[in-house]
Design a protein around this motif. Sequence first.
Motif, mmCIF file in Angstrom:
data_model
loop_
_atom_site.group_PDB
_atom_site.id
_atom_site.type_symbol
_atom_site.label_atom_id
_atom_site.label_comp_id
_atom_site.label_asym_id
_atom_site.label_seq_id
_atom_site.Cartn_x
_atom_site.Cartn_y
_atom_site.Cartn_z
ATOM 1 N N LEU A 822 44.794 36.565 48.080
ATOM 2 C CA LEU A 822 45.123 35.608 49.134
ATOM 3 C C LEU A 822 44.141 34.449 49.064
ATOM 4 C CD1 LEU A 822 45.524 38.147 52.097
ATOM 5 C CD2 LEU A 822 47.325 37.305 50.571
ATOM 6 N N SER A 823 44.635 33.231 49.173
ATOM 7 C CA SER A 823 43.752 32.066 49.207
ATOM 8 C C SER A 823 44.290 31.064 50.226
ATOM 9 C CB SER A 823 43.642 31.411 47.831
ATOM 10 O OG SER A 823 44.891 30.917 47.401
ATOM 11 N N TYR A 824 43.367 30.333 50.819
ATOM 12 C CA TYR A 824 43.737 29.343 51.827
ATOM 13 C C TYR A 824 42.823 28.137 51.675
ATOM 14 C CZ TYR A 824 44.910 27.253 56.337
ATOM 15 O OH TYR A 824 45.333 26.403 57.334
ATOM 16 N N ASP A 825 43.433 26.960 51.487
ATOM 17 C CA ASP A 825 42.697 25.712 51.348
ATOM 18 C C ASP A 825 43.007 24.831 52.548
ATOM 19 O OD1 ASP A 825 41.937 26.666 48.875
ATOM 20 O OD2 ASP A 825 43.505 25.576 47.801
ATOM 21 N N MET A 826 41.955 24.355 53.210
ATOM 22 C CA MET A 826 42.145 23.489 54.374
ATOM 23 C C MET A 826 41.021 22.462 54.394
ATOM 24 S SD MET A 826 42.461 24.417 58.423
ATOM 25 C CE MET A 826 40.771 25.024 58.482
ATOM 26 N N GLY A 827 41.375 21.213 54.148
ATOM 27 C CA GLY A 827 40.367 20.180 54.099
ATOM 28 C C GLY A 827 39.366 20.472 53.001
ATOM 29 N N PRO A 828 38.087 20.360 53.297
ATOM 30 C CA PRO A 828 37.081 20.628 52.268
ATOM 31 C C PRO A 828 36.825 22.120 52.043
ATOM 32 C CG PRO A 828 36.001 20.015 54.308
ATOM 33 C CD PRO A 828 37.479 19.855 54.552
ATOM 34 N N TRP A 829 37.418 22.986 52.878
ATOM 35 C CA TRP A 829 37.131 24.415 52.802
ATOM 36 C C TRP A 829 38.214 25.139 51.995
ATOM 37 C CZ3 TRP A 829 32.648 26.452 54.533
ATOM 38 C CH2 TRP A 829 31.905 25.711 55.454
ATOM 39 N N ASP A 830 37.802 26.177 51.268
ATOM 40 C CA ASP A 830 38.770 27.097 50.666
ATOM 41 C C ASP A 830 38.231 28.520 50.775
ATOM 42 O OD1 ASP A 830 37.519 27.851 47.824
ATOM 43 O OD2 ASP A 830 37.273 25.690 48.065
ATOM 44 N N PHE A 831 39.159 29.446 50.976
ATOM 45 C CA PHE A 831 38.817 30.846 51.201
ATOM 46 C C PHE A 831 39.615 31.710 50.226
ATOM 47 C CE2 PHE A 831 38.509 28.428 55.094
ATOM 48 C CZ PHE A 831 37.245 28.760 55.564
ATOM 49 N N PHE A 832 38.950 32.734 49.699
ATOM 50 C CA PHE A 832 39.553 33.586 48.660
ATOM 51 C C PHE A 832 39.282 35.047 49.001
ATOM 52 C CE2 PHE A 832 38.913 36.028 44.747
ATOM 53 C CZ PHE A 832 40.087 35.777 44.043
ATOM 54 N N LEU A 833 40.336 35.872 48.932
ATOM 55 C CA LEU A 833 40.206 37.308 49.163
ATOM 56 C C LEU A 833 41.107 38.039 48.177
ATOM 57 C CD1 LEU A 833 39.404 39.871 50.818
ATOM 58 C CD2 LEU A 833 41.392 39.377 52.273
ATOM 59 N N ARG A 834 40.547 39.042 47.511
ATOM 60 C CA ARG A 834 41.348 39.838 46.582
ATOM 61 C C ARG A 834 40.964 41.304 46.710
ATOM 62 N NH1 ARG A 834 40.924 37.747 40.866
ATOM 63 N NH2 ARG A 834 38.807 38.553 40.978
ATOM 64 N N ASN A 835 41.971 42.139 46.836
ATOM 65 C CA ASN A 835 41.786 43.584 46.760
ATOM 66 C C ASN A 835 42.451 44.078 45.482
ATOM 67 O OD1 ASN A 835 40.324 44.357 49.117
ATOM 68 N ND2 ASN A 835 42.138 43.900 50.342
ATOM 69 N N ALA A 836 41.668 44.647 44.587
ATOM 70 C CA ALA A 836 42.179 45.153 43.318
ATOM 71 C C ALA A 836 42.122 46.675 43.327
ATOM 72 C CB ALA A 836 41.371 44.607 42.149
ATOM 73 N N TYR A 837 43.239 47.300 43.006
ATOM 74 C CA TYR A 837 43.313 48.767 42.965
ATOM 75 C C TYR A 837 43.287 49.233 41.515
ATOM 76 C CZ TYR A 837 45.175 53.505 43.179
ATOM 77 O OH TYR A 837 45.351 54.858 43.032
ATOM 78 N N PHE A 838 42.374 50.150 41.224
ATOM 79 C CA PHE A 838 42.266 50.770 39.907
ATOM 80 C C PHE A 838 42.597 52.245 40.057
ATOM 81 C CE2 PHE A 838 39.535 47.098 40.008
ATOM 82 C CZ PHE A 838 39.752 46.474 38.788
ATOM 83 N N GLY A 839 43.657 52.692 39.389
ATOM 84 C CA GLY A 839 44.152 54.045 39.560
ATOM 85 C C GLY A 839 43.242 55.109 38.984
ATOM 86 N N LYS A 840 43.647 56.355 39.132
ATOM 87 C CA LYS A 840 42.837 57.491 38.717
ATOM 88 C C LYS A 840 42.690 57.529 37.195
ATOM 89 C CE LYS A 840 46.678 60.823 38.473
ATOM 90 N NZ LYS A 840 47.170 62.128 38.945
ATOM 91 N N VAL A 841 41.593 58.119 36.745
ATOM 92 C CA VAL A 841 41.295 58.273 35.321
ATOM 93 C C VAL A 841 40.746 59.677 35.080
ATOM 94 C CG1 VAL A 841 40.864 55.823 34.833
ATOM 95 C CG2 VAL A 841 39.013 57.262 35.688
ATOM 96 N N GLN A 842 40.711 60.070 33.818
ATOM 97 C CA GLN A 842 40.310 61.428 33.455
ATOM 98 C C GLN A 842 39.131 61.414 32.498
ATOM 99 O OE1 GLN A 842 43.372 63.711 31.486
ATOM 100 N NE2 GLN A 842 42.509 65.671 32.124
ATOM 101 N N GLU A 843 38.242 62.395 32.654
ATOM 102 C CA GLU A 843 37.081 62.556 31.777
ATOM 103 C C GLU A 843 37.538 62.952 30.379
ATOM 104 O OE1 GLU A 843 33.133 62.435 30.767
ATOM 105 O OE2 GLU A 843 33.842 62.120 32.815
ATOM 106 N N ALA A 844 37.096 62.181 29.374
ATOM 107 C CA ALA A 844 37.462 62.439 27.989
ATOM 108 C C ALA A 844 36.452 63.400 27.372
ATOM 109 C CB ALA A 844 37.528 61.144 27.194
ATOM 110 N N THR A 845 36.801 64.664 27.315
ATOM 111 C CA THR A 845 35.923 65.686 26.769
ATOM 112 C C THR A 845 36.768 66.787 26.144
ATOM 113 O OG1 THR A 845 34.255 67.363 27.310
ATOM 114 C CG2 THR A 845 35.833 66.800 29.032
ATOM 115 N N ASN A 846 36.187 67.482 25.171
ATOM 116 C CA ASN A 846 36.883 68.601 24.549
ATOM 117 C C ASN A 846 36.743 69.896 25.344
ATOM 118 O OD1 ASN A 846 37.876 67.210 22.259
ATOM 119 N ND2 ASN A 846 35.873 67.326 21.280
#
Length: 923
Positions: A822-846
């Motif tokens: 999400l971003s919002y620009d108003m006059g000289p101001w700008d605002f930025f927000l991001r939520n990034a989701y990283f899914g589950k992962v597994q341990e690489a081992t034998n």
Amino acid sequence: MNKIYLMTAIVLAWSYQTYGQTIQGTVRDRFQPLAGATVRTIDQSAGTSADANGRYELQVSPGTYTLVASYIGYEPVQKNITVAAGETATLDFELTAAQNLNEVVVVGSRGAPRSQLTTPVPVDVIDIREVTQSAPQVTLNQILNYVAPSFTSNTQTLADGTDHIDPASLRGLGPDQVLVLINGKRRHTTSLVNINGSFGKGSVGTDLNAIPTAAIKRVEILRDGASAQYGSDAIAGVINIILNDAVNSLDANVTTGAYVSKNSEDGMDGENVQANASYGVPLGTNGGFLNLSGSYDYRNYTDRGGDYTGTIFTDYNNPFPGEVPTGVDITEQELARRGLDRDYFSGRVGQSANRGGSLFFNSAVPVTEEAEIYAFGGLNLRHGEGAAFYRTPAQLTQTNATIYPNGFLPLIVTDNRDQSLAVGIRGSLGEWKVDFSNTYGQNAIDFSVENTMNASLLTASPTSFEAGGYAFTQNTTNLDFSRFFKDVMSGVNVAFGAEHRYENYQIIAGEEASYVNYGKATQVGTDAAGNPILIPDPLGTVNTRFAENGSPFAGGSQSFPGFSPANAVDVARTSVAAYGDVELNFTSRFLLDAAARFENYSDFGSTLNGKLAGRYIFSDALTWRGAVSTGFRAPSLHQQYYSATSTIFTSGVFVESGTFTNDSRVANLLGIPDLKQETSYNYSTGLTSRFGDFKLTVDGYYIRINNRVVYTGQFGKVTTNPTPQEEEVNRLLDQANAGTARFFTNAIDTETRGIDAVLTYSTDVGGGRFTGSLAGTFAKTNMVGDIHSSALLAGRESTYFDEASRIYLESAVPQTKGNLTLSYDMGPWDFFLRNAYFGKVQEATNTLTAQDWYSGKVVTDVSVGYTFNSNLKLSIGANNLLDVYPDKVAAANSGTGRFVYSRSAQQYGYNGRFLFTRLVFNL
């Protein structure tokens, strides 16, 4: 004196006449200001870029001018204006989006550029200038990792050279299955092959971080198989980097920050500074230009390791009076006696230290009204320092108490040099467009090892070594023709061309002490008393130098043995290709694109790949698209010819593991098959839609890859009743100072299924401009069918393709990713927000019981910017504002306490909260 006054008055009057006039105004479309739009005089004598509010300002001499305003995805607009002496004139522009959409892409089709909603295959368009205004990330890999869900890349740790070159993935496939272009021309890969515990193990990728962000105008990510269009190895897709072509504008930014996290050392670490600058000048009066861009990067290391819980000292390190040492653990007593704690021996688990710089250029010069010469390229130099595992005093065969009384932390140092140059001429021959070019690229990495030793040299050992390195060179020559027949149906585009590519791969040997075991000898007979007669021989099988516990000393530089003359290679190959592409616009709504490419490799024979793609526009609100294609990837020269002995950490112990080529004697004895090419099938279909201010794309795909090249597990020595064949393998491993053997091989077939969705929205609200995007991807890769092995490997398939390799392939990186921006620009101001989701992962081992899953996490990025004027902007913000860490590892995966978080299964790294400040200059 009067003459001086007169001269001063003349100079002031001249300056007033020259610089006292201003043309100012705004550039916008009917919805919003266009930040970063280019405004220039038609003869390019002056030019600038619009600020965050779409405002621009040009200093000119008195006179009449034709100004051109342009922006990516919009039709350029020309207007005339006359400026009198001392006047400030206003000239506003309103641009119309090309095809009524926002982004126009050139990748994915040999025809005219199209909007991303009307391309027959999915393409992401990332405006790097816009992203680098607000986002916390500063390197191209990390920018794409957070912006494009289908793209994955993370900084690795304790992975030798891979600590300094981040492996990258598109749609869950390997780093070597995506093709990178710059300005539509093939980019060379690195000289590094990933052989340690990291995603992309066994593959060779392209170093995107070698390209400074200041040099980039935009990035186009084609998420579809494109072997028939751009090259046989474009199985996962294509990343096309369009370089900056702005003139008469100095754009610079400086970003500084650090990790301020609950786990930071002394509250703050990993300090980071990046400075970027770009400036362009017009060449002539007919649209020629030269844009120069550069960067300086500094990154300090981080440490997120835990306290080492293993044995640090035994009674060999401090024998008890009158007793014979037996290896009893006396760690706690000895730590107290020496005034040390366990944290001292933990090593360094985190990002490596790095510093360097880049210089790139992009240029074009018209030579006639119908042709221009163009050139682009650059140089990148980086010096990296990564830590290996700490060698404790208890590891008697790898240390020496005289040189290192408390053991040592080896440092693997890389000097990475990357250079490229493309030169070409393009223009028209009658109705045909022609482009003839040559693109050269080379990457070289030199390794040195510091704060280490060669234990077999005893107290005579140096503490630093030149370990050798790699070099990879690629030269590509292209000749392309295209023509658009506007009177056939609703337009037909025909394109064809040819390509010649030369590749050279080298391994350069290090200094002798970096790879030799000086405690080896060969028995040449016996003396009169029956004692063996030994002569020193690095390839011998008799050990002559032993630690106090009776085990032989290790040879070579500890943590990273150097490359020996036996490893050194200098090999080359060529490939020639011819392609044809026909794009049929049956109507303005229905498009069909057919492409075919024939390629012949000097070492792997020939391949013919094809692609059929289509698009149908049902209405302004709904478009269908789909494609089917085949692909082919010849094993890289690295995979064919790489050989070396390296130190790896397996199941809590250090192992000297040798990599052998498939034509070696060891490979023949074990039954390792010859390498052959990968083949693939790619199917995709999707829908795009625009309704009001919303845009939506949804695309699904299926990719089948046969005979996929992987890096095997470790084949160890057979010490119990070995056969003559096994005895020979043991001897060859001894000669390589290795305890195990690994190979590159076509072990498996895989299937990848996935879906990508992107929803964007923008509108004017509350006196400002609001923009939002929601993007997500799901990609699942699975091995299918049986493991491809030989009769000699019967019963050893679990080593040939081991469990760790399977997990690296299937689930060591997130299968699910998404982001809400999400971003919002108003006059000289700008605002930025991001939520990034990283899914589950597994341990690489034998170890089956230790293959833990780590849950998905959300990482929050924020920034606030203030534009002081058209020349200066300040932003502050954070990556991972809430200081979110991955799940902690269980004891079985902690490496005796070294790892708090997994080093093999990485979602987004584990450095914690990063705070930054950025100054942006536009002059």
